[in-house]
Design a protein around this motif. Structure first.
Motif, PDB file in Angstrom:
ATOM      1  N   GLN A  10     -45.445   0.511   3.787  1.00  0.00           N
ATOM      2  CA  GLN A  10     -45.455   1.863   4.336  1.00  0.00           C
ATOM      3  C   GLN A  10     -44.455   2.767   3.611  1.00  0.00           C
ATOM      4  O   GLN A  10     -44.756   3.911   3.273  1.00  0.00           O
ATOM      5  CB  GLN A  10     -45.094   1.816   5.831  1.00  0.00           C
ATOM      6  CG  GLN A  10     -46.220   1.352   6.726  1.00  0.00           C
ATOM      7  CD  GLN A  10     -47.222   2.458   6.992  1.00  0.00           C
ATOM      8  OE1 GLN A  10     -48.239   2.590   6.325  1.00  0.00           O
ATOM      9  NE2 GLN A  10     -46.928   3.273   7.985  1.00  0.00           N
ATOM     10  N   LEU A  27     -44.255  -0.858  12.064  1.00  0.00           N
ATOM     11  CA  LEU A  27     -44.956   0.373  11.728  1.00  0.00           C
ATOM     12  C   LEU A  27     -44.383   1.559  12.499  1.00  0.00           C
ATOM     13  O   LEU A  27     -44.223   2.654  11.957  1.00  0.00           O
ATOM     14  CB  LEU A  27     -46.452   0.219  12.016  1.00  0.00           C
ATOM     15  CG  LEU A  27     -47.204  -0.788  11.130  1.00  0.00           C
ATOM     16  CD1 LEU A  27     -48.657  -0.896  11.568  1.00  0.00           C
ATOM     17  CD2 LEU A  27     -47.125  -0.385   9.669  1.00  0.00           C
ATOM     18  N   THR A  82     -40.908   2.362  10.962  1.00  0.00           N
ATOM     19  CA  THR A  82     -41.048   3.002   9.657  1.00  0.00           C
ATOM     20  C   THR A  82     -41.405   4.476   9.809  1.00  0.00           C
ATOM     21  O   THR A  82     -40.855   5.339   9.111  1.00  0.00           O
ATOM     22  CB  THR A  82     -42.138   2.286   8.830  1.00  0.00           C
ATOM     23  OG1 THR A  82     -41.806   0.899   8.718  1.00  0.00           O
ATOM     24  CG2 THR A  82     -42.246   2.892   7.448  1.00  0.00           C
ATOM     25  N   ARG A  83     -42.322   4.767  10.722  1.00  0.00           N
ATOM     26  CA  ARG A  83     -42.714   6.169  10.939  1.00  0.00           C
ATOM     27  C   ARG A  83     -41.541   7.000  11.424  1.00  0.00           C
ATOM     28  O   ARG A  83     -41.360   8.150  11.005  1.00  0.00           O
ATOM     29  CB  ARG A  83     -43.857   6.232  11.948  1.00  0.00           C
ATOM     30  CG  ARG A  83     -45.183   5.723  11.395  1.00  0.00           C
ATOM     31  CD  ARG A  83     -46.316   5.935  12.374  1.00  0.00           C
ATOM     32  NE  ARG A  83     -47.579   5.466  11.821  1.00  0.00           N
ATOM     33  CZ  ARG A  83     -48.752   5.569  12.453  1.00  0.00           C
ATOM     34  NH1 ARG A  83     -48.798   6.124  13.648  1.00  0.00           N
ATOM     35  NH2 ARG A  83     -49.851   5.122  11.880  1.00  0.00           N
TER      36      ARG A  83
END
Length: 252
Positions: free
Chosen positions: A61, A216, A219-220
């Motif tokens: 990512q 995830l 990371t965002r």
């Protein structure tokens, strides 16, 4: 119930680890609490088998949104794996007991230095170029990789700190590079645990899925809020590491 607790802990660990490392602070104590009679090696191997997937997805990512310095990071990742193997072999010959008391002191120095240097890691200004950067990054990879195989706690934080302090990265770029380096050292440890049969695969699969989901999300958040957010999480994780390693060294 045990599976539910382990899965939720894995999701939270993936979230924390994807931002700045330190997911083991969440997942390992949860596993030892839920499975108190299990062999430690089995819990360590199962932890690695879950976290390696979250770290992989976090690295992927980040690489899509942040420019990765592949020329220096890839050879450093290879050396981190080699260093981890060497550290794991060395621990069979020499006890890492002396590091238990030294580690909280080193982490305190890292925390105080980061707090004192308020501008450190806020701007991405790499100090090296070309071969010099490759050598510097490789030195970080092999040294911290060796530490990961030999002892382990705080590996992600050490990767981030050295990339910020020595190579001049900001915290976001350092976290991105650290993911790939940490993935390599974790993969080496996982190979050893798998080879010796110390992975509970029935538990590893749901934990891996949860770890990826948490990774995830983390990371965002890191990409959305940037360097200042990552720096703040770094300080929190290092503080928690000081408490945990200090307790283990001097109380527990």
């Amino acid at each position: 119930m045990e599976l539910l607790i382990a899965t939720l802990a894995s999701a939270l660990a993936g979230f924390v680890d994807s931002i700045v490392g330190g997911g083991g602070l969440v997942l390992l104590p949860a596993l030892f609490a839920v499975y108190p009679t299990a062999p430690p090696a089995a819990l360590l191997g199962t932890n690695k088998s879950a976290s390696v997937w979250g770290t992989s997805f976090a690295a992927w990512q980040y690489s899509r949104r942040v420019s990765m310095r592949w020329r220096s990071v890839l050879p450093a990742a290879a050396l981190a794996m080699a260093g981890s193997f060497a550290g794991a072999w060395w621990v069979t010959l020499v006890s890492p007991e002396f590091l238990r008391r030294l580690l909280p002191v080193v982490l305190c120095a890292v925390l105080l230095y980061t707090l004192a240097r308020k501008d450190m890691g806020r701007h991405h200004q790499p100090r090296f170029e070309g071969r010099a950067e490759i050598w510097a990054t490789c030195a970080v990879g092999v040294s911290v990789g060796f530490y990961d195989g030999f002892f382990g706690p705080g590996t992600g934080s050490f990767f981030v700190f050295l990339l910020v302090r020595w190579l001049g990265y900001d915290f976001l770029n350092a976290s991105v590079a650290a993911k790939l380096l940490n993935l390599s050292s974790n993969a080496a440890a996982l190979v050893l645990f798998t080879w010796t049969g110390h992975v509970w695969w029935h538990l590893a699969l749901p934990m891996a899925i949860a770890n990826v989901v948490g990774s995830l999300l983390g990371t965002r958040m890191a990409l959305k809020h940037g360097t200042g957010f990552v720096r703040g999480v770094f300080l929190v994780v290092v503080s928690a590491l000081i408490c945990k390693t200090g307790y283990n060294a001097f109380v527990g």
